[in-house]
Design a protein around this motif. Structure first.
Motif, PDB file in Angstrom:
ATOM      1  N   LYS A  55       0.819  -1.207   0.000  1.00  0.00           N
ATOM      2  CA  LYS A  55       0.000   0.000   0.000  1.00  0.00           C
ATOM      3  C   LYS A  55       0.858   1.264   0.000  1.00  0.00           C
ATOM      4  N   ALA A  56       2.026   1.210   0.639  1.00  0.00           N
ATOM      5  CA  ALA A  56       2.942   2.351   0.609  1.00  0.00           C
ATOM      6  C   ALA A  56       3.401   2.617  -0.819  1.00  0.00           C
ATOM      7  N   ILE A  57       3.672   1.576  -1.564  1.00  0.00           N
ATOM      8  CA  ILE A  57       4.092   1.749  -2.961  1.00  0.00           C
ATOM      9  C   ILE A  57       2.964   2.372  -3.775  1.00  0.00           C
ATOM     10  N   GLU A  58       1.726   1.950  -3.522  1.00  0.00           N
ATOM     11  CA  GLU A  58       0.596   2.555  -4.228  1.00  0.00           C
ATOM     12  C   GLU A  58       0.528   4.057  -3.978  1.00  0.00           C
ATOM     13  N   VAL A  59       0.647   4.447  -2.720  1.00  0.00           N
ATOM     14  CA  VAL A  59       0.606   5.874  -2.390  1.00  0.00           C
ATOM     15  C   VAL A  59       1.833   6.587  -2.945  1.00  0.00           C
ATOM     16  N   GLY A  60       2.998   5.945  -2.847  1.00  0.00           N
ATOM     17  CA  GLY A  60       4.209   6.546  -3.387  1.00  0.00           C
ATOM     18  C   GLY A  60       4.105   6.796  -4.874  1.00  0.00           C
ATOM     19  N   ASP A  61       3.544   5.854  -5.613  1.00  0.00           N
ATOM     20  CA  ASP A  61       3.389   6.042  -7.055  1.00  0.00           C
ATOM     21  C   ASP A  61       2.356   7.119  -7.369  1.00  0.00           C
ATOM     22  N   LEU A  62       1.322   7.208  -6.543  1.00  0.00           N
ATOM     23  CA  LEU A  62       0.343   8.295  -6.705  1.00  0.00           C
ATOM     24  C   LEU A  62       1.034   9.649  -6.551  1.00  0.00           C
ATOM     25  N   LEU A  63       1.804   9.803  -5.482  1.00  0.00           N
ATOM     26  CA  LEU A  63       2.490  11.072  -5.226  1.00  0.00           C
ATOM     27  C   LEU A  63       3.589  11.331  -6.253  1.00  0.00           C
ATOM     28  N   TYR A  64       4.210  10.270  -6.719  1.00  0.00           N
ATOM     29  CA  TYR A  64       5.236  10.408  -7.760  1.00  0.00           C
ATOM     30  C   TYR A  64       4.626  11.003  -9.020  1.00  0.00           C
TER      31      TYR A  64
END
Length: 598
Positions: free
Chosen positions: A219-228
């Motif tokens: 889930k952190a990767i999902e949010v990280g990619d969103l913010l990226y």
């Protein structure tokens, strides 16, 4: 029924059968959580563990969000350099070498720890029963509000606090709920980059660093990619607000003409740590190039060494502007510089800038922003003010705020990181200044924003004797606050207390760095005052006036109450090995990121 969901249920059924037939009945127990929201958004969790095995990690299967943020086809793909630096292995010792407390002292601290936990449990239980999966609980009415895209901000923000307090059942129930959050949908058309980074991404990374549960990393990767996706701009600078649908389509986003400096300056820790745990350099590369802009302009501002409160990332202009502060709008920009050094070191060329920027801003702020207020007791304290650059040069405004109270802890941390007794001493004086402000008001809590009297003379940092006439004159020049004001204060411009954590944050760090028991006593006094003033039927609420005992409360409790304020209080009374400052660095939302070690 979708094939994926069918497979998940089958797997869980097998696990449950195995538990039923093969585990001893008195040593195992089973939970089944189902937070299904229709066929496309469901997650069934089977948890089976031994009662005596606290290290057991239950099976929780993440539901993939309805949109894959890693699939965005960028109009302006960010550059993938510099690469993540090698592991930083030569950190100086940060935390005091604690000895075991005597039996009597340990008993007192244990009682205090449990009292903080009780207050947290009350807030968490109310959130769980009345605002589950919503961003925040309203602590008076028991209703809820979604102000951060509707992704259960309080739940995500509180994960690591649950873990630290040993609330494992509640933690894994929360992880199961987090596994169903759909970061492909938002209750708002735009997503706040700053808040999503510090609360959601920070909360998920910290909970993963503590528990090792892979769902949290996913889930952190999902949010990280969103913010990226917020870096999909012409010059690779991030937007302040991500237009959700445009970001999905890969449309080049437009960077705002002006933002507060803290917003772009508060991504470094989260993105760097995400690169460390995933091995993907792209997050670190994006934020490193962003911080190069601040590094290159640091000594060209009107107050060389610091940046103005407002900057233009669209023009890559962090130089223009005449207002300087370490308070609101700028605070976490400065906070992340020493902490980035703690996480990354300075051997690599791309990360060396954090040590340079840290030392430069700390020296500048010490010379220009900090002042010794004129107070009756002449205590050895410092307060952080603001500086305006006018035609006749820098002018110190003795206005401060609760948000500025993080700075004492940061200077103490810098004192250890950079082997500077001067920084550590300054940090202690600044932390004592905020503790003094708490003690001075009738409720035992400082106001959101206030003014104090400068000591007269050319050097505002030098002590002075109390002068009633000078105080009266200085106070008369201010717009008078109608209620009682403690001596030395000339205004309480914003007399509220909104459950902020910054003062106890510095007290916690000074306790952990110095080992001086006075900081724990200060923490306990602050905790009692805060709880007495803010307690409600369901949780704790902001109060309208710290000058009034029994002040009217506001139906408002942000997620940082459980993510930061209560966490810092708890850590003051818990075993010092819990979240040791030698093992973790905390982001601006009090989320601990593990420091990599070989």
């Amino acid at each position: 029924m979708p094939r994926v969901r069918t497979r998940h249920i089958a797997i869980c059924a097998v696990i449950l059968l195995w538990v039923y037939y093969f585990l001893p009945r008195d040593e195992a127990f089973t939970y089944v959580y189902d937070y299904g929201h229709g066929a496309s958004h469901g997650s069934t969790v089977a948890v089976a563990r031994y009662m005596n095995d606290p290290e057991f990690i239950p099976l929780i299967i993440a539901t993939q969000s309805s949109f894959d943020w890693s699939s965005v086809n960028f109009t302006y793909p960010p550059k993938l350099t510099p690469k993540l630096p090698a592991t930083f292995t030569k950190r100086p010792r940060i935390q005091h070498k604690f000895k075991r407390d005597s039996r009597n002292v340990a008993a007192v601290q244990e009682q205090r720890r449990l009292e903080v936990k009780r207050v947290f449990e009350k807030s968490w239980t109310s959130y769980r029963s009345r605002a589950w999966m919503k961003d925040a609980l309203k602590p008076i009415s028991g209703e809820y509000v979604d102000q951060f895209s509707g992704w259960a901000a309080t739940l995500v923000d509180s994960l690591d606090t649950l873990w630290m307090m040993g609330m494992r059942d509640e933690f894994y129930e929360a992880v199961a709920a987090v596994s169903t959050i759909d970061f492909g949908e938002s209750t708002t058309a735009t997503v706040n980059t700053f808040e999503s980074c510090i609360r959601y991404l920070g909360g998920l990374i910290a909970a993963y660093d503590l528990s090792g549960h892979e769902v949290l990393k996913t889930k952190a990767i999902e949010v990280g990619d969103l913010l990226y996706a917020g870096f999909n701009t012409k010059d690779g600078m991030p937007v302040d607000f991500i237009h959700f649908e445009d970001a999905k389509r890969g449309v080049g986003l437009i960077v705002e003409s002006q933002v507060v400096s803290a917003s772009p300056g508060t991504i470094t820790l989260e993105f760097s740590r995400l690169s460390q745990i995933t091995g993907d350099d792209k997050y670190y590369a994006a934020v490193s190039r962003l911080m190069d802009v601040f590094y290159q302009g640091q000594n060209d501002t009107q107050l060389p060494g610091m940046w103005p409160m407002y900057v233009s990332m669209s023009k890559q202009d962090v130089v223009s502007g005449y207002q300087f502060s370490i308070g609101g709008n700028a605070d976490s920009l400065y906070e992340y510089l020493p902490k980035a050094y703690a996480l990354l070191g300075s051997v690599d060329a791309s990360s060396k800038k954090y040590e340079i920027m840290s030392r430069t801003f700390m020296d500048t702020a010490e010379r220009h922003l900090f002042f010794r207020p004129m107070i009756p007791g002449n205590e050895d304290i410092l307060i952080s003010g603001n500086v305006d650059i006018l035609e006749d040069g820098p002018t110190l405004d003795p206005e401060s705020e609760h948000l500025s109270c993080f700075i004492g802890g940061l200077y103490a941390l810098g004192g250890r990181l950079f082997n500077s007794k001067k920084y550590l001493d300054t940090g202690a004086k600044l932390a004592r200044g905020c503790a003094y402000a708490y003690r001075s008001f009738p409720t035992g809590i400082m106001p959101e924003r206030y003014n104090m009297v400068l000591c007269p003379g050319p050097d505002p940092r030098k002590p002075c004797a109390w002068d009633e006439e000078h105080y009266t004159t200085a106070a008369a020049e201010r717009v008078q606050y109608k209620s009682y004001l403690p001596k030395g204060f000339t205004t309480a411009k914003d007399p509220r207390y909104i459950l902020r954590p910054e003062a106890i944050e510095s007290v916690f760090i000074l306790w952990r760095i110095t080992g001086d028991a006075v900081w724990r006593e200060t923490a306990w006094e602050m905790f009692q005052a805060v709880v007495n003033a803010t307690d409600t039927r369901y949780a704790n609420a902001a109060i309208m006036d710290v000058n009034v005992i029994g002040s009217k409360q506001e139906d408002y409790m942000e997620s940082f109450w459980m993510a930061e304020t209560l966490k810092y209080f708890y850590l003051c009374f818990a075993d010092p090995d819990l979240i040791s400052l030698d093992d973790f660095v905390l982001n601006t939302e009090a989320h601990p990121f593990r420091l990599s070690k070989k």
